[in-house]
Design an enzyme around this catalytic site. Structure first.
Site, mmCIF file in Angstrom:
data_model
loop_
_atom_site.group_PDB
_atom_site.id
_atom_site.type_symbol
_atom_site.label_atom_id
_atom_site.label_comp_id
_atom_site.label_asym_id
_atom_site.label_seq_id
_atom_site.Cartn_x
_atom_site.Cartn_y
_atom_site.Cartn_z
ATOM 1 N N ILE A 1 58.782 42.193 -66.417
ATOM 2 C CA ILE A 1 58.558 41.799 -65.024
ATOM 3 C C ILE A 1 57.311 40.936 -64.933
ATOM 4 O O ILE A 1 56.230 41.323 -65.412
ATOM 5 C CB ILE A 1 58.359 43.039 -64.111
ATOM 6 C CG1 ILE A 1 59.414 44.127 -64.364
ATOM 7 C CG2 ILE A 1 58.332 42.610 -62.644
ATOM 8 C CD1 ILE A 1 60.817 43.774 -63.982
ATOM 9 N N CYS A 2 57.455 39.779 -64.302
ATOM 10 C CA CYS A 2 56.284 38.976 -63.919
ATOM 11 C C CYS A 2 56.513 38.540 -62.475
ATOM 12 O O CYS A 2 57.312 39.155 -61.762
ATOM 13 C CB CYS A 2 56.054 37.809 -64.888
ATOM 14 S SG CYS A 2 57.324 36.532 -64.900
ATOM 15 N N GLY A 3 55.812 37.509 -62.020
ATOM 16 C CA GLY A 3 55.992 37.098 -60.637
ATOM 17 C C GLY A 3 57.401 36.592 -60.360
ATOM 18 O O GLY A 3 58.021 36.933 -59.361
ATOM 19 N N GLY B 1 59.856 36.289 -63.132
ATOM 20 C CA GLY B 1 60.786 36.647 -64.209
ATOM 21 C C GLY B 1 61.059 35.490 -65.155
ATOM 22 O O GLY B 1 61.818 35.641 -66.116
ATOM 23 N N GLU C 1 58.915 40.068 -59.553
ATOM 24 C CA GLU C 1 58.491 40.924 -58.427
ATOM 25 C C GLU C 1 58.386 40.136 -57.128
ATOM 26 O O GLU C 1 58.532 40.695 -56.043
ATOM 27 C CB GLU C 1 57.154 41.597 -58.771
ATOM 28 C CG GLU C 1 56.662 42.529 -57.700
ATOM 29 C CD GLU C 1 55.564 43.474 -58.162
ATOM 30 O OE1 GLU C 1 55.525 43.826 -59.356
ATOM 31 O OE2 GLU C 1 54.735 43.855 -57.306
#
Ligand code: RB5
Length: 152
Positions: free
Chosen positions: A69-71, A73, A113
């Site tokens: 998960i990052c800002g 994806g 996210e």
């Protein structure tokens, strides 16, 4: 069959990574969850470092799949795909999540996210656990064709 999952994310993905890790830990289809971080939302570790650490666990056979998960994806998928043998995708819809396994034998699912709602992400991860690649399927030769582009 149970799955060994590794989770990871940068500070922009911290809240979802924590929530989804807890879901995975409570799921009977999951044997074990390893968390490669970050462990603190203030941690500024770059997303590629976390993504590669997780992908390398899969590549070494220490985990079956990774959830990153990052800002968006996107960055974690780009970074994870640098690891030989890894097929990482970004997906935020049910069909793509399923096909990432069934068509592409992707071991790494990435989400953003800042892109998808948490409850939808939770449902998608549950669905992801329920699909398995069939090496006898017509998709296998296409995945082999991807792998053939990897250099030694
Ligand atoms: C924040 O660094 C943001 O750029 C990152 O989490 C990710 O979205 C990159 O692809």
């Amino acid at each position: 069959m149970t799955l060994r999952i590794v989770v990871g994310g940068d500070n922009a993905g911290f809240n979802y990574k924590e929530a989804l890790r807890k879901d995975l830990e409570a799921d009977e289809r999951v044997e074990v969850v390893a968390d490669v971080g970050v462990q603190d939302p203030q941690d500024q570790t770059y997303y590629p470092n976390v993504a590669v650490a997780a992908a390398e666990k899969v590549a070494r056979g220490e985990a079956d799949r990774a959830l990153l998960i990052c800002g968006t994806g996107l960055g974690v998928a780009i970074a994870a795909n640098k690891v030989k043998g890894i097929r990482a995708v970004t997906a935020h819809d049910s069909y793509s999540v399923q096909r990432s396994v069934l068509s592409n034998n992707a071991q790494v699912l990435c989400m953003g996210e800042r892109v998808v709602g948490l409850e939808l992400a939770r449902v998608l991860v549950k669905e992801w656990l329920g699909v398995q690649f069939d090496p006898q399927s017509s998709s296998a030769a296409k995945v082999d064709a991807i792998c053939a582009y990897e250099s030694d």
